[in-house]
Motif scaffolding. Structure first.
Motif, PDB file in Angstrom:
ATOM      1  N   ASP A 149     -30.640  19.777  11.696  1.00  0.00           N
ATOM      2  CA  ASP A 149     -30.032  20.021  10.790  1.00  0.00           C
ATOM      3  C   ASP A 149     -28.759  19.308  10.571  1.00  0.00           C
ATOM      4  O   ASP A 149     -28.273  18.430   9.405  1.00  0.00           O
ATOM      5  N   VAL A 150     -27.872  18.958  11.471  1.00  0.00           N
ATOM      6  CA  VAL A 150     -26.856  18.097  11.623  1.00  0.00           C
ATOM      7  C   VAL A 150     -26.884  16.640  11.202  1.00  0.00           C
ATOM      8  O   VAL A 150     -26.403  16.028  10.361  1.00  0.00           O
ATOM      9  N   TYR A 151     -28.414  16.177  11.712  1.00  0.00           N
ATOM     10  CA  TYR A 151     -28.618  14.875  11.329  1.00  0.00           C
ATOM     11  C   TYR A 151     -28.976  14.682   9.775  1.00  0.00           C
ATOM     12  O   TYR A 151     -28.621  13.789   9.345  1.00  0.00           O
ATOM     13  N   ASP A 202     -31.031  23.058  15.066  1.00  0.00           N
ATOM     14  CA  ASP A 202     -29.697  22.986  14.630  1.00  0.00           C
ATOM     15  C   ASP A 202     -29.152  21.440  14.797  1.00  0.00           C
ATOM     16  O   ASP A 202     -28.623  20.970  13.834  1.00  0.00           O
ATOM     17  N   GLU A 214     -27.680  16.612   7.502  1.00  0.00           N
ATOM     18  CA  GLU A 214     -26.738  16.543   6.746  1.00  0.00           C
ATOM     19  C   GLU A 214     -25.795  15.436   6.877  1.00  0.00           C
ATOM     20  O   GLU A 214     -25.169  14.957   5.796  1.00  0.00           O
ATOM     21  N   ALA A 215     -25.682  14.633   7.791  1.00  0.00           N
ATOM     22  CA  ALA A 215     -25.144  13.550   8.003  1.00  0.00           C
ATOM     23  C   ALA A 215     -25.854  12.509   7.173  1.00  0.00           C
ATOM     24  O   ALA A 215     -25.278  11.301   6.411  1.00  0.00           O
ATOM     25  N   LYS A 216     -27.350  12.475   7.088  1.00  0.00           N
ATOM     26  CA  LYS A 216     -28.048  11.451   6.236  1.00  0.00           C
ATOM     27  C   LYS A 216     -27.657  11.820   4.632  1.00  0.00           C
ATOM     28  O   LYS A 216     -27.530  10.777   4.173  1.00  0.00           O
ATOM     29  N   ALA A 217     -27.440  12.958   4.251  1.00  0.00           N
ATOM     30  CA  ALA A 217     -27.039  13.277   2.937  1.00  0.00           C
ATOM     31  C   ALA A 217     -25.807  12.891   2.477  1.00  0.00           C
ATOM     32  O   ALA A 217     -25.694  12.568   1.385  1.00  0.00           O
ATOM     33  N   THR A 218     -24.792  12.586   3.648  1.00  0.00           N
ATOM     34  CA  THR A 218     -23.610  11.941   3.299  1.00  0.00           C
ATOM     35  C   THR A 218     -23.720  10.673   3.374  1.00  0.00           C
ATOM     36  O   THR A 218     -22.480  10.064   3.045  1.00  0.00           O
TER      37      THR A 218
END
Length: 80
Positions: free
Chosen positions: A34-36, A31, A38-42
Protein backbone atom coordinates in the motif's frame (compact mmCIF):
# COMPACT_ATOMS: atom_id res chain seq x y z
CA UNK A 1 -0.03 -37.36 30.95
CA UNK A 2 1.79 -39.46 28.38
CA UNK A 3 5.03 -38.24 26.86
CA UNK A 4 3.52 -38.39 23.35
CA UNK A 5 0.64 -36.13 24.40
CA UNK A 6 3.06 -33.54 25.78
CA UNK A 7 5.11 -33.61 22.57
CA UNK A 8 1.93 -33.31 20.48
CA UNK A 9 0.74 -30.32 22.54
CA UNK A 10 4.11 -28.63 22.21
CA UNK A 11 4.16 -29.25 18.46
CA UNK A 12 0.62 -27.85 18.11
CA UNK A 13 1.67 -24.70 20.00
CA UNK A 14 4.67 -24.22 17.72
CA UNK A 15 2.49 -24.63 14.63
CA UNK A 16 -0.10 -22.17 15.96
CA UNK A 17 2.62 -19.60 16.70
CA UNK A 18 4.00 -19.98 13.19
CA UNK A 19 0.52 -19.58 11.71
CA UNK A 20 -0.06 -16.36 13.68
CA UNK A 21 3.29 -14.98 12.60
CA UNK A 22 2.57 -15.86 8.97
CA UNK A 23 -0.69 -13.90 9.21
CA UNK A 24 1.14 -10.93 10.68
CA UNK A 25 3.75 -11.17 7.94
CA UNK A 26 1.01 -11.13 5.29
CA UNK A 27 -0.55 -8.07 6.90
CA UNK A 28 2.77 -6.24 6.94
CA UNK A 29 3.45 -7.19 3.30
CA UNK A 30 0.04 -5.76 2.39
CA UNK A 31 0.87 -2.54 4.28
CA UNK A 32 4.20 -2.21 2.45
CA UNK A 33 2.47 -2.76 -0.89
CA UNK A 34 0.00 0.00 0.00
CA UNK A 35 2.84 2.42 0.79
CA UNK A 36 4.50 1.71 -2.57
CA UNK A 37 1.15 2.24 -4.33
CA UNK A 38 0.66 5.53 -2.49
CA UNK A 39 4.17 6.67 -3.42
CA UNK A 40 3.54 5.71 -7.05
CA UNK A 41 0.33 7.73 -7.08
CA UNK A 42 2.38 10.68 -5.83
CA UNK A 43 4.81 10.30 -8.73
CA UNK A 44 7.63 8.22 -7.26
CA UNK A 45 9.00 5.13 -8.98
CA UNK A 46 8.40 2.07 -6.74
CA UNK A 47 11.05 0.02 -8.54
CA UNK A 48 13.71 2.61 -7.70
CA UNK A 49 12.36 2.94 -4.16
CA UNK A 50 12.76 -0.83 -3.68
CA UNK A 51 16.35 -0.53 -4.88
CA UNK A 52 17.01 2.27 -2.38
CA UNK A 53 15.50 0.23 0.46
CA UNK A 54 17.70 -2.73 -0.53
CA UNK A 55 20.79 -0.48 -0.67
CA UNK A 56 20.06 1.03 2.75
CA UNK A 57 19.97 -2.47 4.26
CA UNK A 58 23.49 -3.20 3.01
CA UNK A 59 26.67 -2.65 4.95
CA UNK A 60 28.51 0.44 3.71
CA UNK A 61 31.56 -1.50 2.55
CA UNK A 62 29.41 -4.04 0.67
CA UNK A 63 27.54 -1.27 -1.10
CA UNK A 64 30.82 0.47 -2.01
CA UNK A 65 32.26 -2.77 -3.41
CA UNK A 66 29.15 -3.34 -5.54
CA UNK A 67 29.23 0.28 -6.76
CA UNK A 68 32.88 -0.11 -7.79
CA UNK A 69 32.20 -3.35 -9.65
CA UNK A 70 29.15 -1.86 -11.35
CA UNK A 71 31.19 1.17 -12.44
CA UNK A 72 33.90 -1.15 -13.83
CA UNK A 73 31.31 -3.11 -15.83
CA UNK A 74 29.64 0.06 -17.08
CA UNK A 75 32.99 1.45 -18.25
CA UNK A 76 33.89 -1.83 -19.96
CA UNK A 77 30.57 -1.69 -21.85
CA UNK A 78 30.81 2.00 -22.70
CA UNK A 79 27.87 2.93 -20.47
CA UNK A 80 29.78 5.33 -18.21
Amino acid sequence: MAEGAVAADQLRLFIERIERLEEEKKGIADDIRDVYAEAKATGYDPKIMRMVVRLRKMETHTRQEQDAILETYRSALGLA
